[in-house]
Design an enzyme around this catalytic site. Structure first.
Site, PDB file in Angstrom:
ATOM      1  N   ASP A 149      39.168  27.933  41.644  1.00 36.44           N
ATOM      2  CA  ASP A 149      38.809  29.101  40.831  1.00 36.44           C
ATOM      3  C   ASP A 149      39.519  30.342  41.364  1.00 36.44           C
ATOM      4  O   ASP A 149      39.273  30.770  42.494  1.00 36.44           O
ATOM      5  CB  ASP A 149      37.285  29.274  40.905  1.00 36.44           C
ATOM      6  N   MET A 153      27.342  37.548  38.708  1.00 38.37           N
ATOM      7  CA  MET A 153      27.572  38.424  39.869  1.00 38.37           C
ATOM      8  C   MET A 153      26.476  39.469  39.958  1.00 38.37           C
ATOM      9  O   MET A 153      26.061  40.028  38.939  1.00 38.37           O
ATOM     10  CB  MET A 153      28.924  39.131  39.741  1.00 38.37           C
ATOM     11  N   ASP A 165      30.391  33.145  35.257  1.00 36.57           N
ATOM     12  CA  ASP A 165      30.388  33.843  36.543  1.00 36.57           C
ATOM     13  C   ASP A 165      29.258  34.865  36.608  1.00 36.57           C
ATOM     14  O   ASP A 165      29.319  35.909  35.963  1.00 36.57           O
ATOM     15  CB  ASP A 165      31.729  34.566  36.746  1.00 36.57           C
ATOM     16  N   MET A 195      27.408  33.964  42.069  1.00 35.92           N
ATOM     17  CA  MET A 195      27.893  34.834  43.154  1.00 35.92           C
ATOM     18  C   MET A 195      26.805  35.872  43.406  1.00 35.92           C
ATOM     19  O   MET A 195      26.951  37.059  43.098  1.00 35.92           O
ATOM     20  CB  MET A 195      29.228  35.476  42.743  1.00 35.92           C
ATOM     21  N   SER A 210      36.824  30.517  32.144  1.00 38.44           N
ATOM     22  CA  SER A 210      35.835  31.482  32.631  1.00 38.44           C
ATOM     23  C   SER A 210      35.757  32.647  31.668  1.00 38.44           C
ATOM     24  O   SER A 210      36.746  33.346  31.437  1.00 38.44           O
ATOM     25  CB  SER A 210      36.241  32.003  34.015  1.00 38.44           C
ATOM     26  N   HIS A 249      28.493  29.555  37.969  1.00 39.74           N
ATOM     27  CA  HIS A 249      28.971  29.926  39.307  1.00 39.74           C
ATOM     28  C   HIS A 249      28.182  31.156  39.778  1.00 39.74           C
ATOM     29  O   HIS A 249      28.415  32.265  39.300  1.00 39.74           O
ATOM     30  CB  HIS A 249      30.476  30.228  39.203  1.00 39.74           C
ATOM     31  N   GLY A 288      38.422  38.969  37.923  1.00 44.48           N
ATOM     32  CA  GLY A 288      39.436  38.120  37.315  1.00 44.48           C
ATOM     33  C   GLY A 288      40.812  38.727  37.548  1.00 44.48           C
ATOM     34  O   GLY A 288      40.931  39.864  38.020  1.00 44.48           O
ATOM     35  N   HIS A 297      32.812  28.075  32.081  1.00 38.99           N
ATOM     36  CA  HIS A 297      32.525  28.577  33.431  1.00 38.99           C
ATOM     37  C   HIS A 297      31.910  29.969  33.308  1.00 38.99           C
ATOM     38  O   HIS A 297      32.503  30.872  32.729  1.00 38.99           O
ATOM     39  CB  HIS A 297      33.835  28.622  34.229  1.00 38.99           C
ATOM     40  N   GLY A 322      40.459  32.100  33.893  1.00 38.01           N
ATOM     41  CA  GLY A 322      39.880  33.227  33.170  1.00 38.01           C
ATOM     42  C   GLY A 322      40.946  33.997  32.421  1.00 38.01           C
ATOM     43  O   GLY A 322      41.161  33.795  31.219  1.00 38.01           O
ATOM     44  N   MET A 378      37.255  28.633  46.321  1.00 35.68           N
ATOM     45  CA  MET A 378      37.680  29.920  45.763  1.00 35.68           C
ATOM     46  C   MET A 378      39.113  30.165  46.206  1.00 35.68           C
ATOM     47  O   MET A 378      39.405  30.193  47.407  1.00 35.68           O
ATOM     48  CB  MET A 378      36.789  31.065  46.269  1.00 35.68           C
ATOM     49  N   GLY A 409      34.793  38.013  42.695  1.00 35.21           N
ATOM     50  CA  GLY A 409      34.347  39.312  42.199  1.00 35.21           C
ATOM     51  C   GLY A 409      35.089  39.779  40.960  1.00 35.21           C
ATOM     52  O   GLY A 409      34.525  40.478  40.126  1.00 35.21           O
TER      53      GLY A 409
HETATM   54  C1  DX5 Z   1      36.162  35.354  40.212  1.00 37.50           C
HETATM   55  C2  DX5 Z   1      35.552  34.337  39.314  1.00 37.50           C
HETATM   56  C3  DX5 Z   1      36.514  33.581  38.488  1.00 37.50           C
HETATM   57  C4  DX5 Z   1      37.401  34.421  37.592  1.00 37.50           C
HETATM   58  C5  DX5 Z   1      38.768  33.829  37.688  1.00 37.50           C
HETATM   59  O1  DX5 Z   1      35.251  35.754  41.158  1.00 37.50           O
HETATM   60  O2  DX5 Z   1      34.799  33.395  40.054  1.00 37.50           O
HETATM   61  O3  DX5 Z   1      35.874  32.552  37.755  1.00 37.50           O
HETATM   62  O4  DX5 Z   1      37.013  34.464  36.255  1.00 37.50           O
HETATM   63  O5  DX5 Z   1      39.655  34.637  37.004  1.00 37.50           O
HETATM   64  P1  DX5 Z   1      41.219  34.368  36.951  1.00 37.50           P
HETATM   65  O6  DX5 Z   1      41.415  33.000  36.345  1.00 37.50           O
HETATM   66  O7  DX5 Z   1      41.715  35.469  36.079  1.00 37.50           O
HETATM   67  O8  DX5 Z   1      41.744  34.441  38.348  1.00 37.50           O
HETATM   68 ZN    ZN Z   2      34.033  31.598  38.972  1.00 38.30          ZN
END
Ligand code: DX5
Ligand code: ZN
Length: 215
Positions: free
Chosen positions: A174, A36, A34, A67, A7, A65, A143, A32, A196, A136, A141
């Site tokens: 994720d 948002m 994200d 969101m 990600s 993805h 990382g 990936h 991520g 999830m 929201g």
């Molecule tokens: C969070 C995202 C993830 C995020 C995961 O809302 O959907 O894709 O990048 O990050 P890590 O791997 O650091 O938990």
């Molecule tokens: Zn994600």
């Protein structure tokens, strides 16, 4: 066979092309992305124009993805930008069945994501229609959060549902995925791993991606 989807949320946004090349070299299966909107989740990232530009720098399939609220309104933009998989949240889609059909009508794969508090039951009647379910394992929201332990049971329940219907659907996880928990989570039935911070916060992005792949 497990698949790795780095990600870019934790990547250096000023050097996205370079950072994508590093995970490509490490054998990443997907990128990936994200998206948002600051409404569905309390953070804002990027949209279709950025993805469209990134499409020019790599051949790796894009796993988008969303969101965002009202995803239907933007799905065509993400298809045009080059998405290969588009995942919408169950919680953000009022007519989920229709949204899934809409995504598939463009010839791209459709995924549905579930927040940690959302039950597998909520997708029981649409699961036959999707290519992937995204569990999830943190609240979406941001990382760098910790994997929520109760999600292990949820992955097991989802795997059981998929097997009981004899379906061939990917289970993506994720949030909080690290080198030291991936094996256990894979044993519950997940097969696509988003990572991520574990990848992009490391000093050797290519090597860490390769280590994820070799697990
Ligand atoms: C969070 C995202 C993830 C995020 C995961 O809302 O959907 O894709 O990048 O990050 P890590 O791997 O650091 O938990
Ligand atoms: Zn994600």
């Amino acid at each position: 066979m497990i698949k790795i989807a780095p990600s870019v949320l934790s990547a250096d946004f000023s050097r996205l092309e370079e950072q994508i090349k590093l995970v490509e070299e490490g054998g990443a299966d997907y990128i990936h992305l994200d998206v948002m909107d600051g409404h569905f989740v309390p953070n804002i990232t990027f949209g279709a124009p950025v993805i469209k530009m990134l499409r020019k720098v790599t051949q790796i399939p894009f796993d988008v993805h969303l969101m965002i609220e009202n995803p239907d309104r933007y799905i065509k933009d993400f298809v045009d930008a080059g998405a290969d998989i588009i995942t919408v949240h169950e919680e953000a889609s009022i007519h989920l069945h229709r949204t899934i059909q809409y995504i598939k009508s463009f010839g791209v794969k459709a995924g549905v994501a579930l927040n940690p508090s959302t039950s597998i039951e909520n997708i029981k009647y649409v699961i036959d229609e999707v290519d992937m379910v995204l569990i999830m394992t943190v609240n979406p929201g941001f990382g760098g959060q910790y994997f929520i332990e109760q999600m292990k049971e949820k992955i097991i329940d989802l795997k059981r549902l998929i097997d009981s219907k004899n379906l061939n659907i990917d289970i993506q996880v994720d949030g909080g995925i690290k080198l030291d928990n991936i094996k256990e989570i894979a044993s519950y039935g997940a097969n696509i791993f988003v990572a991520g911070s574990a990848i992009f916060n490391s000093s050797d992005i290519t090597n860490v991606t390769r280590m994820f792949k070799n697990l």
